[in-house]
Motif scaffolding. Structure first.
Motif, PDB file in Angstrom:
ATOM      1  N   THR A  97      27.700 -10.021   4.126  1.00  0.00           N
ATOM      2  CA  THR A  97      28.903 -10.836   4.062  1.00  0.00           C
ATOM      3  C   THR A  97      29.961 -10.204   4.952  1.00  0.00           C
ATOM      4  N   ILE A  98      30.427 -10.961   5.915  1.00  0.00           N
ATOM      5  CA  ILE A  98      31.452 -10.514   6.844  1.00  0.00           C
ATOM      6  C   ILE A  98      32.807 -10.949   6.288  1.00  0.00           C
ATOM      7  N   LYS A  99      33.717  -9.991   6.174  1.00  0.00           N
ATOM      8  CA  LYS A  99      35.076 -10.291   5.704  1.00  0.00           C
ATOM      9  C   LYS A  99      36.056  -9.992   6.833  1.00  0.00           C
ATOM     10  N   VAL A 100      36.930 -10.946   7.110  1.00  0.00           N
ATOM     11  CA  VAL A 100      38.006 -10.755   8.076  1.00  0.00           C
ATOM     12  C   VAL A 100      39.309 -10.769   7.296  1.00  0.00           C
ATOM     13  N   GLN A 101      40.131  -9.774   7.536  1.00  0.00           N
ATOM     14  CA  GLN A 101      41.440  -9.696   6.888  1.00  0.00           C
ATOM     15  C   GLN A 101      42.509  -9.665   7.977  1.00  0.00           C
ATOM     16  N   ILE A 102      43.513 -10.511   7.821  1.00  0.00           N
ATOM     17  CA  ILE A 102      44.616 -10.542   8.785  1.00  0.00           C
ATOM     18  C   ILE A 102      45.920 -10.238   8.058  1.00  0.00           C
ATOM     19  N   LYS A 103      46.862  -9.677   8.810  1.00  0.00           N
ATOM     20  CA  LYS A 103      48.178  -9.350   8.268  1.00  0.00           C
ATOM     21  C   LYS A 103      49.228  -9.878   9.238  1.00  0.00           C
ATOM     22  N   ASP A 104      50.172 -10.633   8.720  1.00  0.00           N
ATOM     23  CA  ASP A 104      51.251 -11.204   9.520  1.00  0.00           C
ATOM     24  C   ASP A 104      52.576 -10.684   8.968  1.00  0.00           C
ATOM     25  N   THR A 105      53.394 -10.107   9.824  1.00  0.00           N
ATOM     26  CA  THR A 105      54.693  -9.591   9.410  1.00  0.00           C
ATOM     27  C   THR A 105      55.783 -10.537   9.899  1.00  0.00           C
ATOM     28  N   ILE A 106      56.620 -10.955   8.966  1.00  0.00           N
ATOM     29  CA  ILE A 106      57.708 -11.888   9.251  1.00  0.00           C
ATOM     30  C   ILE A 106      59.018 -11.208   8.858  1.00  0.00           C
ATOM     31  N   TYR A 107      60.021 -11.311   9.743  1.00  0.00           N
ATOM     32  CA  TYR A 107      61.347 -10.783   9.446  1.00  0.00           C
ATOM     33  C   TYR A 107      62.310 -11.946   9.310  1.00  0.00           C
ATOM     34  N   ARG A 108      63.026 -11.984   8.163  1.00  0.00           N
ATOM     35  CA  ARG A 108      64.032 -13.032   7.973  1.00  0.00           C
ATOM     36  C   ARG A 108      65.131 -12.485   7.072  1.00  0.00           C
ATOM     37  N   ASN A 109      66.348 -12.701   7.489  1.00  0.00           N
ATOM     38  CA  ASN A 109      67.520 -12.261   6.711  1.00  0.00           C
ATOM     39  C   ASN A 109      67.417 -10.799   6.278  1.00  0.00           C
ATOM     40  N   ASN A 110      67.122  -9.926   7.214  1.00  0.00           N
ATOM     41  CA  ASN A 110      66.976  -8.488   6.944  1.00  0.00           C
ATOM     42  C   ASN A 110      65.900  -8.182   5.911  1.00  0.00           C
ATOM     43  N   GLU A 111      64.947  -9.080   5.754  1.00  0.00           N
ATOM     44  CA  GLU A 111      63.851  -8.905   4.806  1.00  0.00           C
ATOM     45  C   GLU A 111      62.532  -8.906   5.577  1.00  0.00           C
ATOM     46  N   LYS A 112      61.651  -7.984   5.212  1.00  0.00           N
ATOM     47  CA  LYS A 112      60.324  -7.906   5.824  1.00  0.00           C
ATOM     48  C   LYS A 112      59.321  -8.529   4.855  1.00  0.00           C
ATOM     49  N   ILE A 113      58.628  -9.559   5.328  1.00  0.00           N
ATOM     50  CA  ILE A 113      57.619 -10.245   4.510  1.00  0.00           C
ATOM     51  C   ILE A 113      56.267 -10.011   5.168  1.00  0.00           C
ATOM     52  N   ILE A 114      55.303  -9.567   4.379  1.00  0.00           N
ATOM     53  CA  ILE A 114      53.953  -9.358   4.896  1.00  0.00           C
ATOM     54  C   ILE A 114      53.029 -10.353   4.212  1.00  0.00           C
ATOM     55  N   GLU A 115      52.443 -11.234   5.021  1.00  0.00           N
ATOM     56  CA  GLU A 115      51.442 -12.175   4.511  1.00  0.00           C
ATOM     57  C   GLU A 115      50.065 -11.627   4.846  1.00  0.00           C
ATOM     58  N   ARG A 116      49.142 -11.826   3.944  1.00  0.00           N
ATOM     59  CA  ARG A 116      47.772 -11.398   4.175  1.00  0.00           C
ATOM     60  C   ARG A 116      46.841 -12.601   3.975  1.00  0.00           C
ATOM     61  N   GLY A 117      45.799 -12.641   4.790  1.00  0.00           N
ATOM     62  CA  GLY A 117      44.806 -13.691   4.663  1.00  0.00           C
ATOM     63  C   GLY A 117      43.424 -13.096   4.796  1.00  0.00           C
ATOM     64  N   GLU A 118      42.458 -13.739   4.161  1.00  0.00           N
ATOM     65  CA  GLU A 118      41.066 -13.283   4.240  1.00  0.00           C
ATOM     66  C   GLU A 118      40.155 -14.477   4.438  1.00  0.00           C
ATOM     67  N   GLY A 119      39.073 -14.216   5.136  1.00  0.00           N
ATOM     68  CA  GLY A 119      38.019 -15.205   5.298  1.00  0.00           C
ATOM     69  C   GLY A 119      36.678 -14.503   5.172  1.00  0.00           C
ATOM     70  N   PHE A 120      35.684 -15.231   4.689  1.00  0.00           N
ATOM     71  CA  PHE A 120      34.347 -14.663   4.485  1.00  0.00           C
ATOM     72  C   PHE A 120      33.293 -15.538   5.158  1.00  0.00           C
ATOM     73  N   TYR A 121      32.257 -14.882   5.629  1.00  0.00           N
ATOM     74  CA  TYR A 121      31.137 -15.590   6.253  1.00  0.00           C
ATOM     75  C   TYR A 121      29.871 -14.798   5.977  1.00  0.00           C
ATOM     76  N   PHE A 122      28.834 -15.472   5.503  1.00  0.00           N
ATOM     77  CA  PHE A 122      27.560 -14.786   5.298  1.00  0.00           C
ATOM     78  C   PHE A 122      26.759 -14.918   6.579  1.00  0.00           C
ATOM     79  N   LEU A 123      26.513 -13.773   7.218  1.00  0.00           N
ATOM     80  CA  LEU A 123      25.781 -13.766   8.488  1.00  0.00           C
ATOM     81  C   LEU A 123      24.289 -13.751   8.200  1.00  0.00           C
ATOM     82  N   ASP A 124      23.669 -14.908   8.327  1.00  0.00           N
ATOM     83  CA  ASP A 124      22.242 -15.051   8.095  1.00  0.00           C
ATOM     84  C   ASP A 124      21.473 -14.390   9.243  1.00  0.00           C
TER      85      ASP A 124
END
Length: 125
Positions: A97-124
């Motif tokens: 199972t291949i897992k991809v994890q991404i991280k996106d950093t957003i700055y707004r109103n002197n605030e740092k927001i970190i979004e995370r996403g994941e996707g999975f794929y079974f490599l046959d």
């Protein structure tokens, strides 16, 4: 997310989204889907430090990351795209199972927001 086998490496393709970015755009007055997809600020963009890949629990080296324009629509002769990505990884992770994890950093109103996403794929085989 999808994957395919290449000659010298295997490839992972994905199209990231950001709920925080979309919600911010809507709070700032964007009310329809067409204006939303035209807004370049809603599409996250990544570098090699923002993307990680695993096969089962084993961390995989990323060989390359390529940003690719993903076609969304053509409106009044204007072609609309969003950024998508192709990540190249070494061969040899079949039946895992291949897992991809991404991280996106957003700055707004002197605030740092970190979004995370994941996707999975079974490599046959």
């Amino acid at each position: 997310m999808t994957m395919w086998k290449g000659q010298g490496s295997d490839y992972i393709y994905f199209m990231p989204m950001s709920l925080t970015r979309v919600n911010d755009a809507m709070k700032n007055g964007i009310t329809n889907e067409l204006d939303l997809i035209r807004n370049k600020e809603i599409w996250p963009e990544f570098s090699d430090k923002d993307i990680k890949v695993w096969a089962n629990e084993e961390r995989i080296d990323i060989l390359s990351i390529t940003k690719v324009p993903d076609f969304l629509a053509e409106v009044d002769g204007e072609k609309l795209f969003r950024p998508s990505y192709i990540v190249s990884i070494p061969k040899g992770f079949e039946r895992k199972t291949i897992k991809v994890q991404i991280k996106d950093t957003i700055y707004r109103n002197n605030e740092k927001i970190i979004e995370r996403g994941e996707g999975f794929y079974f490599l046959d085989s």
